[in-house]
Design an enzyme around this catalytic site. Structure first.
Site, PDB file in Angstrom:
ATOM      1  N   LYS A  65     -68.678 -20.786  17.840  1.00  0.00           N
ATOM      2  CA  LYS A  65     -68.013 -20.027  17.017  1.00  0.00           C
ATOM      3  C   LYS A  65     -66.921 -20.694  15.902  1.00  0.00           C
ATOM      4  CE  LYS A  65     -65.564 -16.477  18.253  1.00  0.00           C
ATOM      5  NZ  LYS A  65     -65.143 -15.171  18.872  1.00  0.00           N
ATOM      6  N   ASP A 157     -49.799   3.157  17.910  1.00  0.00           N
ATOM      7  CA  ASP A 157     -49.809   1.907  17.116  1.00  0.00           C
ATOM      8  C   ASP A 157     -48.711   2.371  16.136  1.00  0.00           C
ATOM      9  OD1 ASP A 157     -50.635   0.526  14.552  1.00  0.00           O
ATOM     10  OD2 ASP A 157     -52.212   0.010  15.843  1.00  0.00           O
ATOM     11  N   ASP A 217     -53.501 -14.424  21.908  1.00  0.00           N
ATOM     12  CA  ASP A 217     -54.789 -15.404  21.892  1.00  0.00           C
ATOM     13  C   ASP A 217     -54.429 -16.749  21.362  1.00  0.00           C
ATOM     14  OD1 ASP A 217     -54.573 -14.401  19.758  1.00  0.00           O
ATOM     15  OD2 ASP A 217     -57.097 -14.259  19.570  1.00  0.00           O
ATOM     16  N   LYS A 221     -47.520 -16.173  21.124  1.00  0.00           N
ATOM     17  CA  LYS A 221     -47.966 -14.748  21.079  1.00  0.00           C
ATOM     18  C   LYS A 221     -47.510 -14.080  22.438  1.00  0.00           C
ATOM     19  CE  LYS A 221     -51.352 -13.283  18.276  1.00  0.00           C
ATOM     20  NZ  LYS A 221     -52.832 -13.254  17.661  1.00  0.00           N
TER      21      LYS A 221
HETATM   22  N1  LIG Z   1     -58.285 -12.142  23.445  1.00  0.00           N
HETATM   23  C1  LIG Z   1     -59.427 -12.018  22.752  1.00  0.00           C
HETATM   24  O1  LIG Z   1     -60.321 -12.440  22.941  1.00  0.00           O
HETATM   25  C2  LIG Z   1     -59.055 -11.600  21.315  1.00  0.00           C
HETATM   26  C3  LIG Z   1     -60.277 -11.425  20.398  1.00  0.00           C
HETATM   27  C4  LIG Z   1     -59.965 -10.834  19.165  1.00  0.00           C
HETATM   28  C5  LIG Z   1     -58.723 -10.511  18.707  1.00  0.00           C
HETATM   29  N2  LIG Z   1     -57.839 -10.894  19.549  1.00  0.00           N
HETATM   30  C6  LIG Z   1     -56.221 -10.466  19.209  1.00  0.00           C
HETATM   31  O2  LIG Z   1     -56.159  -9.195  19.208  1.00  0.00           O
HETATM   32  C7  LIG Z   1     -55.203  -8.791  18.434  1.00  0.00           C
HETATM   33  C8  LIG Z   1     -55.333  -7.468  17.488  1.00  0.00           C
HETATM   34  O3  LIG Z   1     -56.679  -8.038  16.770  1.00  0.00           O
HETATM   35  P1  LIG Z   1     -57.413  -6.860  15.737  1.00  0.00           P
HETATM   36  O4  LIG Z   1     -58.483  -7.508  15.353  1.00  0.00           O
HETATM   37  O5  LIG Z   1     -57.495  -5.776  16.184  1.00  0.00           O
HETATM   38  O6  LIG Z   1     -56.350  -6.765  14.766  1.00  0.00           O
HETATM   39  P2  LIG Z   1     -56.037  -5.626  13.611  1.00  0.00           P
HETATM   40  O7  LIG Z   1     -55.076  -6.161  12.629  1.00  0.00           O
HETATM   41  O8  LIG Z   1     -57.294  -4.921  13.157  1.00  0.00           O
HETATM   42  O9  LIG Z   1     -55.159  -4.437  14.568  1.00  0.00           O
HETATM   43  C9  LIG Z   1     -53.887  -4.663  14.957  1.00  0.00           C
HETATM   44  C10 LIG Z   1     -52.933  -3.528  15.231  1.00  0.00           C
HETATM   45  O10 LIG Z   1     -51.778  -3.777  15.838  1.00  0.00           O
HETATM   46  C11 LIG Z   1     -51.022  -2.727  15.121  1.00  0.00           C
HETATM   47  N3  LIG Z   1     -49.702  -3.233  15.681  1.00  0.00           N
HETATM   48  C12 LIG Z   1     -49.310  -4.375  15.369  1.00  0.00           C
HETATM   49  N4  LIG Z   1     -47.945  -4.614  15.978  1.00  0.00           N
HETATM   50  C13 LIG Z   1     -47.706  -3.462  16.945  1.00  0.00           C
HETATM   51  C14 LIG Z   1     -46.868  -3.131  17.673  1.00  0.00           C
HETATM   52  N5  LIG Z   1     -45.529  -3.985  17.928  1.00  0.00           N
HETATM   53  N6  LIG Z   1     -46.936  -2.135  18.456  1.00  0.00           N
HETATM   54  C15 LIG Z   1     -48.247  -1.238  18.491  1.00  0.00           C
HETATM   55  N7  LIG Z   1     -48.961  -1.593  17.503  1.00  0.00           N
HETATM   56  C16 LIG Z   1     -48.799  -2.947  16.899  1.00  0.00           C
HETATM   57  C17 LIG Z   1     -51.338  -2.938  13.705  1.00  0.00           C
HETATM   58  O11 LIG Z   1     -50.727  -1.858  13.148  1.00  0.00           O
HETATM   59  C18 LIG Z   1     -52.617  -2.931  13.849  1.00  0.00           C
HETATM   60  O12 LIG Z   1     -53.193  -1.635  13.610  1.00  0.00           O
HETATM   61  C19 LIG Z   1     -54.689 -10.126  17.683  1.00  0.00           C
HETATM   62  O13 LIG Z   1     -53.641 -10.578  17.996  1.00  0.00           O
HETATM   63  C20 LIG Z   1     -55.963 -11.092  17.782  1.00  0.00           C
HETATM   64  O14 LIG Z   1     -55.487 -12.195  17.576  1.00  0.00           O
HETATM   65  C21 LIG Z   1     -57.884 -11.307  20.873  1.00  0.00           C
END
Ligand SMILES: NC(=O)c1ccc[n+]([C@@H]2O[C@H](COP(=O)([O-])OP(=O)(O)OC[C@H]3O[C@@H](n4cnc5c(N)ncnc54)[C@H](O)[C@@H]3O)[C@@H](O)[C@H]2O)c1
Length: 320
Positions: A65, A157, A217, A221
């Protein structure tokens, strides 16, 4: 045998959370039993975000990926996370399919948390808390709803728009917007923010909760106060990835986390070689960094579904 091309609109109808969860669970089992291969994720950092190359093989499946995380993308009407998967025949190396991996990423991330909750949360869990309501939060909810009879979902959020989008997307569930401390008063909590400093404070965490820490991730972070981790029993998806880019990476680097709090990997628990939760008051944390084996397990599942279907685009990539 031309290469199949599957775009986003074709992939989404092929994803069924009830099938993705066992596929991901099996990938964790195979990984723990030494039957999968997964070199470390390779990161490429650019100004506005980063890219990751994620190769893996499972019995009968191989691929890679290529995925990005660009947190400012929603303001450009683009998802934060987008991905492409190259799925190959492990026998010959033939590129069997190139598929959009964006929804696969979201589904398998939700499924990994649901598998963790299945093995680590209290058996009577019936409420779900979501910290962050973006793309990944939607599939965290879908995956938990596939396994649990959820009485209430509480969401917090920073963005009211994200919260109301999530509530509107799932009219079939009782979902309420709450303050962060109220959200933490749930049986299972998924943290899915892109935070680089703790969002969840120790005093909000109740005994017996299971937390899926999903947002961290990449290096630097973190979403949870390290004091939470020091009171919890932690299971990682993969120790090598978690220690450099998961929820535990910052507190380990700063010497703020006792490494003995990490009891093992989720795969160990799924394969039955490590014990998960031992009592109803334990705080359990699953440190999810996202594994290439999860993606390849889903790509395999999708390819097997459609390989005989002539409706999808094919190109003769490799001249015979
Ligand atoms: N562990 C994994 O396998 C995996 C997979 C995909 C994404 N991720 C991570 O997950 C996270 C979210 O990804 P996403 O695609 O949902 O992003 P996204 O941008 O769609 O959503 C993130 C949300 O978090 C909110 N937010 C930001 N800071 C905040 C805080 N302090 N308190 C509350 N809400 C807050 C934002 O307003 C937004 O709505 C990213 O850090 C991404 O890298 C992890």
């Amino acid at each position: 045998m031309p290469t199949m091309f599957l775009c986003k609109s074709e992939i989404l109808p092929l994803l069924d959370m009830k099938e993705v969860i066992p596929a991901v669970e099996n990938a964790f089992r195979q990984w723990a039993l030494g039957k999968a291969q997964m070199p470390p994720k390779s990161y490429l950092t650019v100004d506005k975000g980063d890219f990751r190359a994620m190769p893996a093989s499972l019995p009968g499946a191989a691929g890679m990926k290529w995925v990005n995380v660009h947190p400012a993308n929603p303001s450009r009407n683009l998802p934060t996370v987008m991905a492409v998967i190259i799925y190959s025949d492990p026998e010959t190396g033939y590129p069997l399919a190139v598929m959009d991996g964006t929804d696969i990423t979201a589904y398998r991330t939700g499924a990994a948390s649901a598998v963790a909750s299945k093995y680590l949360a209290r058996k009577d869990a019936s409420t779900l808390g979501l910290v962050g309501a973006g793309r990944q939060a939607h599939t965290q909810l879908m995956a938990h709803a596939a396994l649990y009879d959820l009485k209430l979902v509480k969401v917090y959020d920073l963005s009211e728009a994200s919260t109301s989008r999530l509530i509107k997307a799932f009219p079939q569930y009782r979902i309420e917007a709450h303050t962060l401390p109220e959200v933490m008063d749930s049986d299972i909590v998924c943290t899915v923010t892109p935070a680089h400093s703790p969002v969840v404070r120790k005093e909000w965490v109740k005994p017996g909760v299971h937390i899926n820490a999903v947002g961290a991730d990449a290096h630097g972070k973190e979403e949870l106060d390290p004091e939470i981790l020091n009171e919890a029993v932690i299971f990682v998806d993969d120790m090598r990835q978690a220690s450099t880019s998961g929820e535990v990476n910052v507190p380990l680097d700063k010497g703020l986390l006792d490494p003995n709090r990490i009891r093992g990997s989720l795969g160990d628990v799924v394969a039955g070689t490590k014990k998960g939760r031992t009592n109803d008051r334990e705080i359990t944390v699953f440190d999810s960094t996202g594994l290439a084996i999860e993606d390849i397990a889903c790509a395999h599942m999708i390819y097997e579904k459609v390989k005989r279907n002539s409706e999808f685009t094919r190109l003769n990539f490799v001249e015979a």
